[in-house]
Design a protein around this motif. Structure first.
Motif, PDB file in Angstrom:
ATOM      1  N   MET A 110       0.841  -1.179   0.000  1.00 29.08           N
ATOM      2  CA  MET A 110       0.000   0.000   0.000  1.00 29.08           C
ATOM      3  C   MET A 110       0.880   1.234   0.000  1.00 29.08           C
ATOM      4  O   MET A 110       1.887   1.274   0.703  1.00 29.08           O
ATOM      5  N   LEU A 111       0.448   2.217  -0.762  1.00 23.00           N
ATOM      6  CA  LEU A 111       1.085   3.525  -0.712  1.00 23.00           C
ATOM      7  C   LEU A 111      -0.016   4.542  -0.479  1.00 23.00           C
ATOM      8  O   LEU A 111      -0.956   4.643  -1.271  1.00 23.00           O
ATOM      9  N   VAL A 112       0.071   5.257   0.631  1.00 22.61           N
ATOM     10  CA  VAL A 112      -0.920   6.260   1.019  1.00 22.61           C
ATOM     11  C   VAL A 112      -0.348   7.630   0.685  1.00 22.61           C
ATOM     12  O   VAL A 112       0.716   7.996   1.186  1.00 22.61           O
ATOM     13  N   VAL A 113      -1.073   8.385  -0.163  1.00 19.84           N
ATOM     14  CA  VAL A 113      -0.589   9.680  -0.635  1.00 19.84           C
ATOM     15  C   VAL A 113      -1.592  10.766  -0.256  1.00 19.84           C
ATOM     16  O   VAL A 113      -2.723  10.769  -0.737  1.00 19.84           O
ATOM     17  N   ASP A 114      -1.158  11.665   0.612  1.00 20.43           N
ATOM     18  CA  ASP A 114      -1.996  12.799   1.020  1.00 20.43           C
ATOM     19  C   ASP A 114      -1.083  13.860   1.613  1.00 20.43           C
ATOM     20  O   ASP A 114      -0.163  13.524   2.350  1.00 20.43           O
ATOM     21  N   ASP A 115      -1.334  15.124   1.279  1.00 14.82           N
ATOM     22  CA  ASP A 115      -0.496  16.198   1.814  1.00 14.82           C
ATOM     23  C   ASP A 115      -0.866  16.555   3.246  1.00 14.82           C
ATOM     24  O   ASP A 115      -0.086  17.181   3.944  1.00 14.82           O
ATOM     25  N   ASP A 116      -2.029  16.134   3.713  1.00 14.28           N
ATOM     26  CA  ASP A 116      -2.459  16.391   5.086  1.00 14.28           C
ATOM     27  C   ASP A 116      -1.950  15.249   5.966  1.00 14.28           C
ATOM     28  O   ASP A 116      -2.390  14.092   5.824  1.00 14.28           O
ATOM     29  N   GLU A 117      -1.019  15.569   6.863  1.00 12.49           N
ATOM     30  CA  GLU A 117      -0.385  14.532   7.686  1.00 12.49           C
ATOM     31  C   GLU A 117      -1.386  13.752   8.522  1.00 12.49           C
ATOM     32  O   GLU A 117      -1.271  12.536   8.676  1.00 12.49           O
ATOM     33  N   VAL A 118      -2.390  14.430   9.062  1.00 12.26           N
ATOM     34  CA  VAL A 118      -3.379  13.763   9.909  1.00 12.26           C
ATOM     35  C   VAL A 118      -4.155  12.719   9.099  1.00 12.26           C
ATOM     36  O   VAL A 118      -4.325  11.574   9.529  1.00 12.26           O
ATOM     37  N   ILE A 119      -4.612  13.110   7.922  1.00  6.17           N
ATOM     38  CA  ILE A 119      -5.368  12.177   7.081  1.00  6.17           C
ATOM     39  C   ILE A 119      -4.464  11.050   6.595  1.00  6.17           C
ATOM     40  O   ILE A 119      -4.856   9.877   6.601  1.00  6.17           O
ATOM     41  N   THR A 176       4.096   5.714   2.887  1.00  2.00           N
ATOM     42  CA  THR A 176       3.369   6.964   2.676  1.00  2.00           C
ATOM     43  C   THR A 176       4.160   7.902   1.772  1.00  2.00           C
ATOM     44  O   THR A 176       5.378   7.796   1.651  1.00  2.00           O
ATOM     45  N   ALA A 177       3.428   8.832   1.167  1.00  2.00           N
ATOM     46  CA  ALA A 177       4.019   9.890   0.353  1.00  2.00           C
ATOM     47  C   ALA A 177       3.230  11.164   0.606  1.00  2.00           C
ATOM     48  O   ALA A 177       2.031  11.118   0.897  1.00  2.00           O
ATOM     49  N   THR A 178       3.905  12.305   0.501  1.00  3.79           N
ATOM     50  CA  THR A 178       3.298  13.582   0.884  1.00  3.79           C
ATOM     51  C   THR A 178       2.602  14.320  -0.251  1.00  3.79           C
ATOM     52  O   THR A 178       1.853  15.255   0.006  1.00  3.79           O
ATOM     53  N   ASP A 179       2.853  13.941  -1.494  1.00  2.21           N
ATOM     54  CA  ASP A 179       2.171  14.562  -2.634  1.00  2.21           C
ATOM     55  C   ASP A 179       2.392  13.683  -3.860  1.00  2.21           C
ATOM     56  O   ASP A 179       3.042  12.644  -3.789  1.00  2.21           O
ATOM     57  N   LEU A 228       5.228   9.437  -7.175  1.00  6.42           N
ATOM     58  CA  LEU A 228       5.899   8.963  -8.389  1.00  6.42           C
ATOM     59  C   LEU A 228       7.362   8.637  -8.128  1.00  6.42           C
ATOM     60  O   LEU A 228       7.907   7.693  -8.713  1.00  6.42           O
ATOM     61  N   ASP A 229       7.991   9.398  -7.243  1.00  4.86           N
ATOM     62  CA  ASP A 229       9.391   9.146  -6.896  1.00  4.86           C
ATOM     63  C   ASP A 229       9.564   7.826  -6.130  1.00  4.86           C
ATOM     64  O   ASP A 229      10.603   7.188  -6.223  1.00  4.86           O
ATOM     65  N   ARG A 230       8.550   7.424  -5.373  1.00  6.68           N
ATOM     66  CA  ARG A 230       8.667   6.251  -4.494  1.00  6.68           C
ATOM     67  C   ARG A 230       8.005   4.993  -5.036  1.00  6.68           C
ATOM     68  O   ARG A 230       8.303   3.896  -4.591  1.00  6.68           O
ATOM     69  N   VAL A 231       7.099   5.131  -5.985  1.00 10.63           N
ATOM     70  CA  VAL A 231       6.249   4.006  -6.379  1.00 10.63           C
ATOM     71  C   VAL A 231       7.035   2.793  -6.871  1.00 10.63           C
ATOM     72  O   VAL A 231       6.692   1.656  -6.544  1.00 10.63           O
ATOM     73  N   LEU A 232       8.091   2.986  -7.619  1.00 11.98           N
ATOM     74  CA  LEU A 232       8.836   1.837  -8.136  1.00 11.98           C
ATOM     75  C   LEU A 232       9.622   1.119  -7.042  1.00 11.98           C
ATOM     76  O   LEU A 232       9.850  -0.087  -7.140  1.00 11.98           O
ATOM     77  N   ASP A 233      10.014   1.841  -6.000  1.00 14.36           N
ATOM     78  CA  ASP A 233      10.681   1.199  -4.865  1.00 14.36           C
ATOM     79  C   ASP A 233       9.689   0.424  -4.009  1.00 14.36           C
ATOM     80  O   ASP A 233       9.998  -0.650  -3.503  1.00 14.36           O
ATOM     81  N   VAL A 234       8.509   0.983  -3.836  1.00 12.75           N
ATOM     82  CA  VAL A 234       7.488   0.365  -2.979  1.00 12.75           C
ATOM     83  C   VAL A 234       6.720  -0.722  -3.740  1.00 12.75           C
ATOM     84  O   VAL A 234       6.399  -1.764  -3.175  1.00 12.75           O
ATOM     85  N   MET A 235       6.396  -0.493  -4.992  1.00 13.40           N
ATOM     86  CA  MET A 235       5.573  -1.366  -5.839  1.00 13.40           C
ATOM     87  C   MET A 235       4.340  -1.880  -5.090  1.00 13.40           C
ATOM     88  O   MET A 235       4.173  -3.083  -4.867  1.00 13.40           O
ATOM     89  N   PRO A 236       3.471  -0.946  -4.712  1.00 18.36           N
ATOM     90  CA  PRO A 236       2.281  -1.321  -3.949  1.00 18.36           C
ATOM     91  C   PRO A 236       1.236  -2.012  -4.827  1.00 18.36           C
ATOM     92  O   PRO A 236       1.225  -1.850  -6.050  1.00 18.36           O
ATOM     93  N   ASP A 237       0.364  -2.766  -4.186  1.00 16.21           N
ATOM     94  CA  ASP A 237      -0.788  -3.331  -4.885  1.00 16.21           C
ATOM     95  C   ASP A 237      -1.838  -2.250  -5.110  1.00 16.21           C
ATOM     96  O   ASP A 237      -2.547  -2.260  -6.110  1.00 16.21           O
ATOM     97  N   VAL A 238      -1.948  -1.338  -4.118  1.00 20.10           N
ATOM     98  CA  VAL A 238      -2.965  -0.290  -4.148  1.00 20.10           C
ATOM     99  C   VAL A 238      -2.337   1.025  -3.692  1.00 20.10           C
ATOM    100  O   VAL A 238      -1.523   1.040  -2.768  1.00 20.10           O
ATOM    101  N   ILE A 239      -2.760   2.113  -4.331  1.00 25.01           N
ATOM    102  CA  ILE A 239      -2.375   3.467  -3.916  1.00 25.01           C
ATOM    103  C   ILE A 239      -3.649   4.218  -3.563  1.00 25.01           C
ATOM    104  O   ILE A 239      -4.594   4.237  -4.354  1.00 25.01           O
ATOM    105  N   THR A 240      -3.679   4.809  -2.351  1.00 24.03           N
ATOM    106  CA  THR A 240      -4.755   5.745  -2.027  1.00 24.03           C
ATOM    107  C   THR A 240      -4.196   7.125  -2.315  1.00 24.03           C
ATOM    108  O   THR A 240      -3.087   7.452  -1.908  1.00 24.03           O
TER     109      THR A 240
END
Length: 124
Positions: free
Chosen positions: A1-10, A27-30, A35-47
């Protein structure tokens, strides 16, 4: 899983809920960070949040869909943008599910489980 949101709380709310359900979460902040992390993480799902600085969720989802290395990754847009035009735009890009904020964590977990199990999420 890769969770992408600029709001830290969410971002942390989503990450913790998914982690508690047994998912490995990064997680990713934006969008650019995603895009910078996706190939390293290779998640099944991105929120993916829509409204973010640097690179918004629309553009990020389009880039994920058009790149051969990431086109198979399931994408769930999670956004405060609840207009029908926004939903159509997201689904037109090819996202797998569209949830609006505020969202029910249990619903998010179910959508992610469905996607991981090979199904298609749903737009709410």
């Amino acid at each position: 899983m890769l969770v992408v949101d600029d709001d830290e709380v969410i971002r942390q709310l989503i990450a913790v809920n998914l982690h508690l359900e047994g998912f490995e979460v990064a997680t990713a902040t934006d969008g650019q960070d995603c895009l910078d992390r996706v190939l390293d993480v290779m998640p099944d799902v991105i929120t993916l949040d829509v409204m973010m600085p640097c690179l918004d969720g629309w553009t990020t989802a389009e880039r994920l869909r058009t790149a051969a290395a990431t086109s198979h990754i399931k994408v769930v847009l999670i956004t405060a943008r609840a207009q029908d035009d926004d939903r159509r735009r997201g689904l037109g890009i090819g996202v797998d599910a569209y949830l609006t904020k505020p969202f029910d964590p249990a619903e998010l977990i179910q959508v992610v489980r469905d996607l991981v199990d090979g199904g298609r999420g749903h737009a709410t």
